[in-house]
Design an enzyme around this catalytic site. Structure first.
Site, mmCIF file in Angstrom:
data_model
loop_
_atom_site.group_PDB
_atom_site.id
_atom_site.type_symbol
_atom_site.label_atom_id
_atom_site.label_comp_id
_atom_site.label_asym_id
_atom_site.label_seq_id
_atom_site.Cartn_x
_atom_site.Cartn_y
_atom_site.Cartn_z
ATOM 1 N N MET A 1 0.830 -1.198 0.000
ATOM 2 C CA MET A 1 0.000 0.000 0.000
ATOM 3 C C MET A 1 0.868 1.253 0.000
ATOM 4 O O MET A 1 2.095 1.171 0.031
ATOM 5 C CB MET A 1 -0.952 -0.023 1.194
ATOM 6 N N CYS A 2 0.241 2.396 0.017
ATOM 7 C CA CYS A 2 0.920 3.681 -0.135
ATOM 8 C C CYS A 2 1.414 4.215 1.212
ATOM 9 O O CYS A 2 1.229 3.596 2.248
ATOM 10 C CB CYS A 2 -0.028 4.688 -0.768
ATOM 11 N N GLN A 3 2.044 5.386 1.171
ATOM 12 C CA GLN A 3 2.405 6.085 2.401
ATOM 13 C C GLN A 3 1.998 7.541 2.288
ATOM 14 O O GLN A 3 1.994 8.129 1.205
ATOM 15 C CB GLN A 3 3.891 5.955 2.717
ATOM 16 N N HIS A 77 2.333 12.197 -0.973
ATOM 17 C CA HIS A 77 1.910 10.802 -1.132
ATOM 18 C C HIS A 77 2.901 10.069 -2.011
ATOM 19 O O HIS A 77 3.377 10.610 -3.023
ATOM 20 C CB HIS A 77 0.517 10.763 -1.776
ATOM 21 N N ASN A 108 -4.132 5.936 1.928
ATOM 22 C CA ASN A 108 -3.302 4.736 2.032
ATOM 23 C C ASN A 108 -4.216 3.595 2.460
ATOM 24 O O ASN A 108 -4.825 3.662 3.534
ATOM 25 C CB ASN A 108 -2.196 4.943 3.066
#
Length: 257
Positions: A1-3, A77, A108
């Protein structure tokens, strides 16, 4: 996933030290290589820079280091794609107009489904890309616009965003940052931390590369700066971990709800 990375403060401040460490997670200390973006609010307007390249290779991301962009609210992001192709329209942060204001959102997580709008609700916003993130933002904006024809009070807005967010998290992971340039909302279902810096300022040590900065030459006694991140960015500060289902509201560099 993202941060995620966010900043809320009471005096215009740059995000350079935080972003330099954060961007190392886009291929050097972590694998969030599928796009990057950052939004800086300036007055009623907002500057957004996005690229579907990694923050470590993006000419746009690298060029921002040459500018001393200061803001009261900023959102950055780095993407690790779960839904949607790796392209520009799927790159965060996302922007929508609501009650005559710019609202910026970055997410996220991973949502397997979205609730349906109530039958009589009007669809004001639709996603341009194919991510669950932008679709969730549009769902939230539609809910708010249908409920409040004009901008609600801060308390009303907080309670409504909290209710919508807790509904959305029932379908997966939903960590996000949301700002209109005046306040910053942060919602957590898994990992989201924050640190509030104020006088007396001192040296801090960055997690990803051990870089050190002394904030004393750059600050005054009245400065208050809150940094929000998926993972702590410094080693020698006491970051607060948000709880699952918790919504925080930051204003003028402080948590107020």
């Amino acid at each position: 996933m993202c941060q995620l990375l966010g900043m809320n403060c009471n005096v215009p401040t740059d995000m350079n030290f935080s972003m330099d460490g954060f961007y190392l997670r886009a291929g050097q200390t972590d694998q969030h290589c599928d796009g990057c973006g950052v939004a800086f609010f300036q007055g009623k307007s907002v500057r957004i820079f996005r690229d579907n390249l990694s923050a470590l290779t993006s000419p746009i991301a690298q060029s921002l280091r040459k500018y001393d962009l200061k803001t009261l609210n900023g959102i950055a992001h780095i993407r690790k794609a779960t839904q949607g192709e790796i392209n520009l329209e799927n790159t965060h942060p996302f922007l929508r107009e609501l009650w005559g204001e710019n609202w910026v959102f970055a997410h996220n997580g991973n949502l397997t489904a979205l609730p349906h709008l109530e039958e009589n609700n009007i669809i004001f916003y639709e996603p341009i890309g194919t991510t669950d993130s932008e679709a969730a933002f549009c769902f939230m904006a539609n809910q708010l616009k249908n409920k409040f024809k004009t901008k609600p009070t801060e308390k009303q807005l907080f309670e409504s965003i909290k209710e919508i967010s807790q509904t959305l998290q029932e379908n997966g992971t939903f960590n996000f940052l949301l700002s209109n340039g005046e306040v910053m909302f942060a919602f957590c279902t898994t990992d989201l931390y924050y640190i509030t810096r104020h006088a007396p300022f001192g040296e801090v040590l960055r997690v990803d590369d051990d870089a050190v900065i002394d904030f004393r030459p750059y600050t005054t006694e009245r400065d208050k700066v809150t940094i929000i991140a998926t993972r702590p960015l410094t080693k020698n500060e006491n970051w607060v971990k948000m709880e699952k289902g918790e919504l925080c509201l930051f204003k003028q560099g402080e948590r107020i709800k």
